[in-house]
Design a protein around this motif. Sequence first.
Motif, mmCIF file in Angstrom:
data_model
loop_
_atom_site.group_PDB
_atom_site.id
_atom_site.type_symbol
_atom_site.label_atom_id
_atom_site.label_comp_id
_atom_site.label_asym_id
_atom_site.label_seq_id
_atom_site.Cartn_x
_atom_site.Cartn_y
_atom_site.Cartn_z
ATOM 1 N N ALA A 27 -69.727 71.085 29.148
ATOM 2 C CA ALA A 27 -68.675 71.536 29.909
ATOM 3 C C ALA A 27 -68.848 73.110 29.192
ATOM 4 O O ALA A 27 -68.845 73.379 28.248
ATOM 5 N N GLU A 28 -67.179 73.477 29.841
ATOM 6 C CA GLU A 28 -66.899 75.198 29.388
ATOM 7 C C GLU A 28 -66.171 75.061 28.117
ATOM 8 O O GLU A 28 -65.269 74.391 28.329
ATOM 9 N N PRO A 29 -66.800 75.254 27.337
ATOM 10 C CA PRO A 29 -64.715 75.053 26.465
ATOM 11 C C PRO A 29 -63.916 76.182 26.765
ATOM 12 O O PRO A 29 -63.423 76.661 28.451
ATOM 13 N N ALA A 30 -63.031 75.436 26.088
ATOM 14 C CA ALA A 30 -61.214 75.057 27.158
ATOM 15 C C ALA A 30 -61.164 77.473 26.445
ATOM 16 O O ALA A 30 -59.952 77.694 26.947
ATOM 17 N N GLN A 59 -65.180 94.490 10.880
ATOM 18 C CA GLN A 59 -65.529 94.255 12.164
ATOM 19 C C GLN A 59 -66.681 92.665 12.871
ATOM 20 O O GLN A 59 -66.591 92.129 14.043
ATOM 21 N N HIS A 60 -67.616 92.282 11.868
ATOM 22 C CA HIS A 60 -68.148 91.356 11.592
ATOM 23 C C HIS A 60 -67.043 89.851 11.113
ATOM 24 O O HIS A 60 -66.067 89.647 11.017
ATOM 25 N N ARG A 61 -67.888 88.888 13.192
ATOM 26 C CA ARG A 61 -66.405 87.469 12.759
ATOM 27 C C ARG A 61 -67.483 87.037 13.082
ATOM 28 O O ARG A 61 -68.352 86.415 12.987
ATOM 29 N N THR A 62 -66.038 85.448 12.898
ATOM 30 C CA THR A 62 -66.861 84.088 13.600
ATOM 31 C C THR A 62 -65.881 83.722 14.438
ATOM 32 O O THR A 62 -64.614 84.552 14.667
ATOM 33 N N HIS A 63 -67.123 83.671 15.006
ATOM 34 C CA HIS A 63 -65.694 82.536 16.737
ATOM 35 C C HIS A 63 -66.124 80.889 16.578
ATOM 36 O O HIS A 63 -66.980 80.617 16.309
ATOM 37 N N VAL A 64 -65.177 80.904 17.522
ATOM 38 C CA VAL A 64 -65.466 79.565 17.730
ATOM 39 C C VAL A 64 -65.085 79.481 18.986
ATOM 40 O O VAL A 64 -63.734 79.315 18.995
ATOM 41 N N ALA A 65 -65.867 77.870 19.759
ATOM 42 C CA ALA A 65 -65.302 78.126 20.719
ATOM 43 C C ALA A 65 -64.819 76.083 20.726
ATOM 44 O O ALA A 65 -65.349 75.619 19.847
#
Length: 399
Positions: A27-30, A59-65
């Motif tokens: 599924a797609e993330p919310a 500018q370096h980041r951690t992303h969460v879905a």
Amino acid sequence: MSAAHGAAAQGGAAHGAAALFRELTGAEPAGLWSAPGRVNLIGEHTDYNDGFVLPFAIQHRTHVALGHRADRRLRVVSTFAPDAVEIAFDDLGALFPERRDDVEEWARYPLGVAWALLRATGAAPFAGVDLVFDADVPVGAGLSSSAAIEGATASALNDVWGLDLDGVALARAGRRAENDAVGAPTGIMDQMACMLGREDAAIFLDCRTLEAQVVDLGFAEAGLELLVMDTRVKHAHSTGGYGGRRVACERGAALTGVSALRDLGVADLDRARGLMDDVTFRRVRHVVTENQRVLDTVRMLHDEGPRAIGGLLRASHASMRDDFEISVPELDLAVATADRAGAIGARMTGGGFGGAAIALVDRELVPAVTAEVERAFAAAGHVAPLCFTVRPSRGAARD
């Protein structure tokens, strides 16, 4: 790493989190959230002594879905660990802090944030979530990849659970997760920089009151770049010498009759010397003089601009090398080489025992300084360093 390369890496990390989420769930993330790593311009090991620090988000980041679940369970997955970790809400309280070692270390960061948020708000557990992470924050470089995980998690859960907590409260939850769920006795600087970061500015933070002031850096106008020299020497705060330094600081405060080393000034050092052994005194001297260097840096940035702070950066490194004894040969070599190659100033950054050094460098000298550092490492037989520039950036937010 160029700005364009950095932007591409960020896009890649966001895409990686969303792609892994789709692979995992079909599924797609919310939604997608992210939080930055940070560089501390000056003020090392002062935060847990109620002192002053001057970090900025990068500018370096951690992303969460994030995706919603129909049950009351949390599942965390990442591109940088092979296995998913899943736990019921009702088991979080039994897990942290007493049984934290039962959980893979990286997963303690997001799960610990969830636990800390629920403890802080007293809220009943909400519907479950899947959290899928990807990141371009270099791990082990002293750029606080851990706070980036915490900040991304806290920002996402704050939104989807409707907690309505401000950045300071979310930073507190991150610190509690790191202290109690992970077992690393860190202060709150990393989390505050992660949550409150601004473009083109640093955060002058009073770690006692948590009062934060935005300080313009003026690097771009002055034609300066901040070069990170990652030695690739890995460190681990929860198992390394960090805890021993903290104990020494607490001992020094007790021996001088203050609640924290923040309460001592440079003029108090002569008295302190006679109250303790030499090692404890040198630990105290670093913290006291480093606090003063932070204050001096903020003043100089305002009154004279960034080219005036080079001497303070160099003095900070010498203090960490000689008094706090948290440097390593690779960090000392990076700092000394950058200085010789024309940097305004350089110092190690982060908790020490490895990680990265930073150098404030004229933009046109960045390639030459980088090449000199790489040559020096090769000549010394060290693993090649990873060198890249960073820019002050925004804090945690929904993407």
